[in-house]
Design a protein around this motif. Structure first.
Motif, PDB file in Angstrom:
ATOM      1  N   ASP B  87       0.832  -1.205   0.000  1.00 30.78           N
ATOM      2  CA  ASP B  87       0.000   0.000   0.000  1.00 30.78           C
ATOM      3  C   ASP B  87       0.867   1.256   0.000  1.00 30.78           C
ATOM      4  O   ASP B  87       0.664   2.174  -0.811  1.00 30.78           O
ATOM      5  CB  ASP B  87      -0.895   0.028   1.246  1.00 30.78           C
ATOM      6  CG  ASP B  87      -2.107  -0.870   1.073  1.00 30.78           C
ATOM      7  OD1 ASP B  87      -2.290  -1.389  -0.042  1.00 30.78           O
ATOM      8  OD2 ASP B  87      -2.843  -1.056   2.060  1.00 30.78           O
ATOM      9  N   LEU B  88       1.833   1.275   0.903  1.00 29.28           N
ATOM     10  CA  LEU B  88       2.705   2.453   1.004  1.00 29.28           C
ATOM     11  C   LEU B  88       3.483   2.664  -0.291  1.00 29.28           C
ATOM     12  O   LEU B  88       3.610   3.799  -0.780  1.00 29.28           O
ATOM     13  CB  LEU B  88       3.688   2.286   2.170  1.00 29.28           C
ATOM     14  CG  LEU B  88       3.164   2.573   3.581  1.00 29.28           C
ATOM     15  CD1 LEU B  88       4.285   2.390   4.587  1.00 29.28           C
ATOM     16  CD2 LEU B  88       2.609   3.983   3.661  1.00 29.28           C
ATOM     17  N   TRP B  91       1.204   4.096  -2.924  1.00 28.03           N
ATOM     18  CA  TRP B  91       0.892   5.523  -2.720  1.00 28.03           C
ATOM     19  C   TRP B  91       2.123   6.373  -3.016  1.00 28.03           C
ATOM     20  O   TRP B  91       2.003   7.467  -3.567  1.00 28.03           O
ATOM     21  CB  TRP B  91       0.450   5.747  -1.277  1.00 28.03           C
ATOM     22  CG  TRP B  91      -0.783   4.977  -0.918  1.00 28.03           C
ATOM     23  CD1 TRP B  91      -1.733   4.501  -1.769  1.00 28.03           C
ATOM     24  CD2 TRP B  91      -1.179   4.554   0.398  1.00 28.03           C
ATOM     25  NE1 TRP B  91      -2.706   3.814  -1.072  1.00 28.03           N
ATOM     26  CE2 TRP B  91      -2.401   3.828   0.262  1.00 28.03           C
ATOM     27  CE3 TRP B  91      -0.648   4.713   1.673  1.00 28.03           C
ATOM     28  CZ2 TRP B  91      -3.071   3.270   1.346  1.00 28.03           C
ATOM     29  CZ3 TRP B  91      -1.330   4.172   2.753  1.00 28.03           C
ATOM     30  CH2 TRP B  91      -2.527   3.457   2.602  1.00 28.03           C
ATOM     31  N   LEU B  92       3.269   5.880  -2.631  1.00 26.28           N
ATOM     32  CA  LEU B  92       4.504   6.622  -2.896  1.00 26.28           C
ATOM     33  C   LEU B  92       4.699   6.796  -4.406  1.00 26.28           C
ATOM     34  O   LEU B  92       4.978   7.898  -4.891  1.00 26.28           O
ATOM     35  CB  LEU B  92       5.701   5.883  -2.298  1.00 26.28           C
ATOM     36  CG  LEU B  92       7.071   6.477  -2.601  1.00 26.28           C
ATOM     37  CD1 LEU B  92       7.231   7.835  -1.931  1.00 26.28           C
ATOM     38  CD2 LEU B  92       8.189   5.539  -2.152  1.00 26.28           C
TER      39      LEU B  92
END
Lengths: 202, 581
Positions: B87-88, B91-92
């Motif tokens: 997820d991170l 998003w990054l």
């Protein structure tokens, strides 16, 4: 609302607050917690706990040299120490006339004002107000472990939002953090690594 | 009328949201517009046709480049998905890695203020009152502002710019690569100026040419004279790559297309042509020989010798007289001395005051022509005239060279025939303009291997150069088909209105195709990235803006589409009427 008192204000600037508390209160706030001071009836200052400091009170050095120590002596030192434990708080916004602003408070509170721990409802209300503007107060600090405070705060706030059925708050918050830090590779990498370690995200 | 137009546009805007692909982030008229892509890069291709509605204008342009970027190159370098939760990482990447489009702005169209406003009513009224000109497409003169939305154009926008396929003059040449929307060629504009079809070997030039020729014939926009050097267009053929049957124009259009074979008894792929072209010796001019200088390796003295021949025997008889002469024939005088025989080339040269060796050399080098059996002293009919008449009456002629596949035959016959056509069409046009007689029928001369006729050395001598430069006014244009456009004379290339190019590998060829066009450096990349087959770039005067398309296939379906087309096939009755009966 169930109010939890943490301590009283020792010193303040518009950007930071230092609050003293007894050992009996120290279990309450954690790094990243949202806290509040109400200098006036219709005026509240919000802050994030970013550091806890236990100062040397003079006696502790002498006690530390003693070999075997009675448990009662240790307990007495902790409970009856003359120097309070300091909670350091970053100002991240304020509420005036019922309106929340993610701006620095217009004036700092005065000494001995009481610091309160915010409830989940307050966390949701504060963090849902505006567009994550309060995050910039955290990110610009030089002498703060920004990534740790941020990760701890997002984890706590995410938990509060999930209690209210808002599962995607942390997603939006992280997006905002990335936008604010995308020109600073090193800082953003540290923050993301901390968020990864917080195990909020899959 | 304005209200309806506005309604149409409003409807278009309803559907625009689903096609939004990005927003403007920078750029200008000189260095192209830059747009941030907000959809997957796979949804956009180089050459995609985009529109940017903003304020009172709609801008139309082409995607010319797709560029990956990062707010910091380290975000791109590092495979953060290996270090961070998915997820991170996602998003990054969404915030730090991006794709930018470069857009070549080409056209703009005024759409007026927002409907339902007082400003719009005023604007519409001004148009009704003719105090403001009707909105029309114009070359882009300004640019949209930052953050203007960019949309992938849909079928409606393609039709708005390139014309609706339902209109008589519009012929669907292919489809947009990403949306499969039909792209039309305005055949009326296409025939008004000379055009070119280019592409490397195997890029589908011949098939594309067949498609355009079939469209011109079916829509009855012009007469066609096809110089079919490789005997491809008249009768059925077999595709060299797939081995499948390819219908010839004669098969498809039957009596509307006449196949002419060069020389008596010449067959085309085993089939008998409708009639044969035989050239009368009297029709051959000195200039016809001069343009063969390279082929026959003629010397500088040729002009002088030819002038003397024409002077000695007249314009109509010089060729036959020269051909009858015996090269090197000698006779012995009474005193035993050897002198040129009276019927020899040398004897004529001496009489005409021409250098003997030059005359004998010319006779020797013209020997290949003297032995061509399609050149006769008295042909059974004036077949050049027959061809001209057919073309005037709206029929189409495919001149196949059969076994005469040498450059010599191609150069000689095409130039001679074109010279006659030029004379006839000029005369007819002048009559039309002065005496209001019948308007000449537009004629398109299709020239394969054009660089042989229109290279730098030949161009100034052949009639084709004149046609390319001047004959537009006389209803005659060229359709050049070639794989080496860089070999064609610059002046001719600059006269080409519509250019249709398949894949080209050679830098010089690419430069030649794009010569004189705005944004050619940008278009160059588009041309080099075309698929080797079935993708072409439409350029130039005949199309409102450049666009790469996937060309139609010349197959049974194409033919069925043609038959089902609005214009339909010309009826036998119409054909008979066109022929003057």
């Amino acid at each position: 609302m169930n109010q939890i008192q943490i301590g009283r204000l020792l010193s303040a600037t518009t950007r930071q607050l230092v609050v003293g508390c007894q050992v009996s209160q120290i279990d309450l706030p954690a790094i990243g917690s949202l806290v509040r001071i109400n200098p006036q009836v219709d005026y509240a200052i919000y802050g994030l706990v970013y550091d806890l400091y236990i100062a040397d009170d003079g006696l502790v050095r002498q006690l530390a040299t003693v070999g075997e120590m009675d448990e009662k002596v240790i307990a007495d030192h902790r409970l009856n120490r003359s120097v309070p434990i300091e909670i350091r708080v970053l100002s991240v916004g304020y509420k005036m006339a019922g309106q929340i602003y993610h701006l620095l408070p217009p004036k700092p509170p005065l000494g001995l004002e009481i610091l309160w721990l915010c409830s989940d409802e307050e966390i949701v209300e504060f963090t849902n107000s505006g567009r994550y503007g309060y995050l910039r107060h955290i990110l610009r600090e030089q002498d703060v472990a920004v990534e740790e405070v941020l990760a701890a705060h997002i984890k706590l706030a995410d938990n509060a939002h999930r209690q209210k059925g808002e599962a995607d708050w942390s997603h939006k918050a992280v997006q905002e953090v990335i936008v604010l830090l995308r020109d600073d590779y090193a800082a953003l990498t540290r923050v993301l690594q901390s968020l990864a370690d917080s195990q909020i995200f899959s | 009328m304005i209200e309806k137009k506005r309604t149409d546009e409003t409807n278009e805007f309803v559907s625009q949201d689903v096609r939004k692909i990005g927003y403007i982030v920078g750029g200008g008229l000189q260095e192209n517009l830059k747009a941030r892509l907000i959809v997957s890069a796979s949804q956009v291709q180089e050459g995609s046709f985009v529109m940017i509605p903003s304020g009172n204008w709609v801008y139309y342009g082409l995607v010319t480049n797709i560029q990956l970027g990062a707010t910091d190159p380290r975000f791109a370098d590092e495979e953060s998905e290996l270090r961070l939760p998915s997820d991170l990482a996602s998003w990054l990447h969404g915030q730090t890695l991006y794709t930018n489009l470069e857009i070549l702005p080409v056209l703009m169209l005024e759409r007026g203020p927002a409907p339902e406003t007082a400003e719009y009513q005023t604007w519409a009224q001004e148009i009704e009152d003719r105090s403001r000109s009707e909105p029309h497409l114009m070359p882009v003169k300004t640019i949209p502002p930052h953050h203007a939305d960019v949309y992938l154009a849909g079928e409606g926008e393609i039709a708005e710019i390139f014309g609706k396929p339902t209109r008589e003059e519009n012929f669907v040449l292919g489809y947009t690569r990403e949306g499969e929307h039909p792209v039309c060629l305005d055949l009326d504009r296409f025939v008004q100026r000379s055009a070119g079809i280019f592409g490397a070997t195997g890029s589908g030039k011949s098939f594309l040419t067949r498609i355009i020729l079939a469209g011109l014939i079916q829509r009855n926009r012009a007469s066609l004279l096809v110089f079919d050097m490789h005997n491809e267009y008249g009768f059925d053929d077999i595709a060299s790559d797939s081995g499948s049957k390819v219908s010839g124009l004669r098969t498809l259009f039957q009596t509307r297309v006449r196949v002419v074979g060069l020389g008596a008894g010449n067959t085309i792929r085993g089939a008998a042509p409708d009639f044969n072209l035989e050239i009368a010796m009297k029709d051959i001019c000195a200039v016809d020989i001069e343009l063969l200088s390279a082929e026959l390796n003629l010397k500088e003295t040729t002009s002088t010798t030819l002038e003397a021949l024409v002077s000695s025997f007249g314009v109509e008889n010089w060729y036959n007289e020269f051909r009858e002469m015996e090269n090197g024939a000698m006779m012995e005088t009474e005193d035993g001395k050897k002198v040129p025989a009276p019927q020899s080339v040398a004897a004529w040269a001496n009489r005409a005051g021409v250098n003997v060796m030059a005359a004998e050399g010319l006779h020797s080098k013209m020997s290949p022509l003297f032995h061509r059996n399609y050149i006769l002293e008295n042909p059974a009919s004036d077949s050049i005239n027959e061809i001209v008449t057919m073309l005037q009456q709206g029929q189409h002629v495919v001149l196949s060279f059969g076994d005469y596949d040498r450059d010599l035959d191609y150069l000689f016959v095409t130039n001679l025939l074109t010279r006659r056509i030029r004379e006839v069409w000029e005369a007819q046009t002048n009559q039309y303009r002065t005496k209001k007689s019948n308007e000449p029928r537009p004629l398109v001369i299709v020239v394969e291997e054009a660089h042989k006729l229109l290279n730098r050395q030949m161009a100034s001598q052949t009639t084709f150069n004149t046609i390319a430069r001047e004959m537009r006014k006389y209803y005659v244009t060229l359709l050049i088909v070639d794989q080496r456009p860089s070999q064609i004379y610059d002046e001719v290339m600059s006269q080409l209105g519509t250019r249709i190019s398949g894949w080209l590998g050679d830098d010089d060829d690419i430069r030649a195709v794009l010569a004189g066009l705005a944004g050619r450096e940008t278009l160059r990349g588009m041309l080099t990235h075309l698929q080797p087959k079935e993708e072409v770039l439409l350029l130039g005067w005949g199309v409102p803006m450049p666009i790469p398309i996937r060309s139609r296939r010349y197959d049974q379906r194409f033919w069925e589409d043609l038959k089902e087309g609005k214009a339909g096939l010309q009826s036998e009755k119409q054909t008979i009427s066109d022929l003057g009966f």
